[in-house]
Structure formats: structure tokens, C-alpha cells
Scaffold this active site. Structure first.
Site, PDB file in Angstrom:
ATOM      1  N   GLU A 174      72.023  19.618-118.544  1.00  0.00           N
ATOM      2  CA  GLU A 174      71.595  18.568-119.477  1.00  0.00           C
ATOM      3  C   GLU A 174      71.322  17.259-118.746  1.00  0.00           C
ATOM      4  OE1 GLU A 174      74.350  17.536-122.634  1.00  0.00           O
ATOM      5  OE2 GLU A 174      72.903  16.204-123.572  1.00  0.00           O
ATOM      6  N   LYS A 216      68.795  21.673-121.191  1.00  0.00           N
ATOM      7  CA  LYS A 216      68.992  20.861-122.408  1.00  0.00           C
ATOM      8  C   LYS A 216      68.397  19.477-122.164  1.00  0.00           C
ATOM      9  CE  LYS A 216      72.588  19.087-125.502  1.00  0.00           C
ATOM     10  NZ  LYS A 216      73.780  19.432-126.259  1.00  0.00           N
TER      11      LYS A 216
HETATM   12  P1  13P Z   1      73.203  14.815-129.727  1.00  0.00           P
HETATM   13  O1  13P Z   1      72.377  15.959-130.291  1.00  0.00           O
HETATM   14  O2  13P Z   1      73.986  14.075-130.761  1.00  0.00           O
HETATM   15  O3  13P Z   1      72.405  13.952-128.809  1.00  0.00           O
HETATM   16  O4  13P Z   1      74.349  15.489-128.837  1.00  0.00           O
HETATM   17  C1  13P Z   1      74.030  16.510-127.995  1.00  0.00           C
HETATM   18  C2  13P Z   1      74.931  16.504-126.843  1.00  0.00           C
HETATM   19  O5  13P Z   1      75.602  17.470-126.573  1.00  0.00           O
HETATM   20  C3  13P Z   1      74.964  15.312-125.986  1.00  0.00           C
HETATM   21  O6  13P Z   1      75.586  15.631-124.784  1.00  0.00           O
END
Ligand code: 13P
Length: 335
Positions: A174, A216
Site C-alpha cells: 500500500e 493497494k
Molecule cells: P481508507 O479506505 O479509509 O482510506 O482506509 C484504508 C486503509 O487501510 C488505509 O491504510
């Protein structure tokens, strides 16, 4: 390694996506205090268990990202990871220990958590986790993200991914380029592409099996303080351009974060992305706020109204599932 690919497809294939319920205790406390609920360990579990035991878990949620506190909790003498896997979803765990100030770059962050990670991963595997998450966070301005932030976070994401795969778990990579700021969507595109390309350069260098990774990313949007207004079609086109140019074909799929979009924006944009997607990538969701916001607000009025809260959550999860297949409409949203 095909085992990891199977896990990834189980999590985001067949119209399913990820419930990101891995808010740290600090973040969850802010979310609960916002709706005037005391942030006790019991209340955090109560809300999360209400979601994990809902009907849409079997149809719309392929994986749940947990926080360290939750993966070790029980509800009615049943372990939380077991409750999730009994619903047919895969339990996952956030393994980074948060974003800290990056040395020699006054406003940027580096995500920590590599020390001792191999042992922690073994423990999480024993607790039932089969996928993991690590979030790198980047800010946009004239000078940012800097080369140091881009390369150090990519290096950490790759080291984490290699260790997660060694432990038999799918890493969610991510790299979140934040929406904060007054930049245009075009700037977001340039910076996000640079960040994602560097991540894959490091993943490949460190011999991570790309078939066992889920990316992600953020969608390509104008900054939250920007005057620029762009349509869902434009968001989708810019996002697809970014991903098609930066993500290697071996990746089984992409699960977007919601990043501060409203529930409807995150759903509509995902739907448009899927209506326009011509690539082989699965484009699904890994939403925190965009799956939980309405359910949390509803629940805060009566912490014992399990059915009502689940109805709100089920609707949201169904809408996201339709969007992940390009089948969402404004009419079905209102039903
Ligand atoms: P949000 O969808 O609220 O941005 O959170 C996703 C997430 O896991 C952030 O690390």
C-alpha cells in the site's frame, strides 16, 4: 507460490473485496470519539464483531485486515480470525508499526516495523492470518514526495513483502499518496506513477513473487483543497492510465483504498474504473472509511442494534461489490 496466487484471488476475485478494519487503537479512538462512543477495548470489539458476523461477509468480503489487538480477541469464546474464516473470508493483519518522521526530510514519513518482523509474521500465521498489510504514506507538494521518501518507503515495502511471502502470506503493498493539498489530478497522476514504479522496481530487485501480491493504491484525484472538479469518468481514465503504465502484468489484482472519499464517491469511481477497465487486472476495494462510516454512525446511536447496523453495512458492501464488477447504478444505490 501458486498457493499465494490462490489466496490473492480468493480475497479479491468473484466480486469480493477487502474490509480494512485495521485502524490502530489511536485512529479507532478518534473514529469512536467522533460519534461519541467511548473507545474501550470492549466497544472496539463489539463494533467490529457486528461487521464480521454480517451476511455480506460471505458474499462481498473476501478478506478482512485486522489490527494486532483484534486478531488476538475472542467474542463469545470464538476467536476472531475463526469467525472471519468461517464466513469464507480470509483473515489478514496490518504488520507495519506506523509512519514516523523521515530523517533529513522535515515533513515526510517513513513506515517502520521491519525489526523483528520475521518472528511477528510467524505468530500471526499461527493466529490464522493468510495475508498482511504495510502502508507507506506520501505527501504531495512542489518538492514532495522527495526521492528519499520514494526510495526508502519502496525499499521497506519490498523487504516487508519478501518476509510476508516467506511466511506463507500474501503481502498487500500500500503506497498511499495522500489527497491532502491543492494539487491537480494531473500532478497526482505524475507523483503516484513515480511512487508505484519505484515500489515495483524494489519488489523485483528483492525477488518478490508478483503473482502473490495485491497492490493497494490511491485513485487519481485532485487534492482535497484543490479548486479542480473532475468527473468520475476522468478519475477512472487517469487512474487506469497510471496503473496500466506502472504495474507489471503478473500482479493478480488491485484493491483501492478510499482515502477520504465519501462512500458514494469511492463506490462510483470504482464502478467507473471497472466499466472502463480493459486490462486483465482485477480492480476491487480495500476500504476502511468507505465501508464503515455509515454503519459506525448508525451503531453509535444504539450499540446493541446488531441487525440494524448489519443492514447498513450489508448495503454498503453490496454496493462496493457491484462496483468492483462495473454493475453499480445510482438506482440500485437508493434501493
Ligand atoms: P481508507 O479506505 O479509509 O482510506 O482506509 C484504508 C486503509 O487501510 C488505509 O491504510
Amino acid at each position: 507460490m501458486s498457493e499465494l496466487n490462490n489466496i490473492a484471488l480468493k480475497i479479491i476475485g468473484n466480486g469480493k473485496g477487502i474490509l480494512a478494519a485495521d485502524e490502530s487503537t489511536g485512529t479507532m479512538t478518534k473514529r469512536l470519539e467522533n460519534v461519541k462512543v467511548k473507545s474501550s477495548s470492549e466497544n472496539r470489539l463489539k463494533f467490529r464483531h457486528t461487521l464480521f458476523s454480517s451476511k455480506s461477509m460471505t458474499t462481498c468480503i473476501g478478506g478482512v485486515i485486522l489490527y494486532d489487538e483484534t486478531i488476538k480477541q475472542e467474542f463469545d469464546s470464538r476467536k476472531i480470525p475463526k469467525i472471519i474464516s468461517d464466513k469464507g473470508a480470509v483473515p489478514g493483519i496490518k504488520v507495519d508499526t506506523g509512519a514516523k518522521n523521515l530523517a533529513n526530510s522535515s515533513e515526510e514519513k517513513i513506515t517502520e516495523g521491519l525489526d523483528g518482523l520475521r518472528d511477528r509474521l510467524k505468530e500471526y500465521y499461527k493466529l490464522g492470518a493468510r495475508f498482511t498489510k504495510w502502508r507507506g504514506v506520501y505527501i504531495i507538494s512542489n518538492n514532495y514526495p522527495s526521492k528519499i521518501a520514494i526510495s526508502t518507503n519502496a525499499h521497506a515495502l519490498a523487504r516487508y513483502s519478501a518476509l510476508a511471502q516467506e511466511a506463507g502470506m500474501v503481502p498487500i503493498v500500500e503506497p498511499e499518496v495522500l489527497m491532502d493539498g491543492n494539487h491537480t489530478a494531473e500532478i497526482c497522476l505524475t507523483k503516484t506513477s513515480e511512487v508505484i514504479k519505484k515500489c515495483f522496481e524494489e519488489l523485483i530487485l528483492q525477488k518478490v513473487d508478483l503473482k502473490g501480491v495485491i497492490l493497494k493504491p490511491n485513485m487519481i484525484l485532485p487534492g482535497s483543497k484543490s479548486d479542480q472538479k473532475i468527473s468520475s469518468d476522468e478519475v477512472a481514465e487517469l487512474t487506469l492510465k497510471c496503473l496500466n503504465e506502472s504495474v507489471p502484468n503478473e500482479i493478480p489484482g488491485i484493491a483501492f483504498l478510499s482515502g477520504g472519499q465519501t462512500e458514494i464517491e469511492a463506490t462510483k469511481n470504482l464502478d467507473t474504473i471497472n466499466k472502463k477497465n480493459k486490462s486483465a487486472f482485477i480492480m476491487s476495494y480495500s476500504y476502511g472509511r468507505a465501508l464503515q462510516q455509515s454503519a459506525l454512525k448508525y451503531w453509535s446511536k444504539n450499540l446493541d442494534d446488531v441487525n440494524g447496523t448489519q443492514n447498513v453495512f450489508n448495503h454498503r458492501a453490496n454496493m462496493c461489490s457491484l462496483a468492483s464488477q462495473g454493475k453499480w447504478t445510482e438506482q440500485v444505490e437508493k434501493k
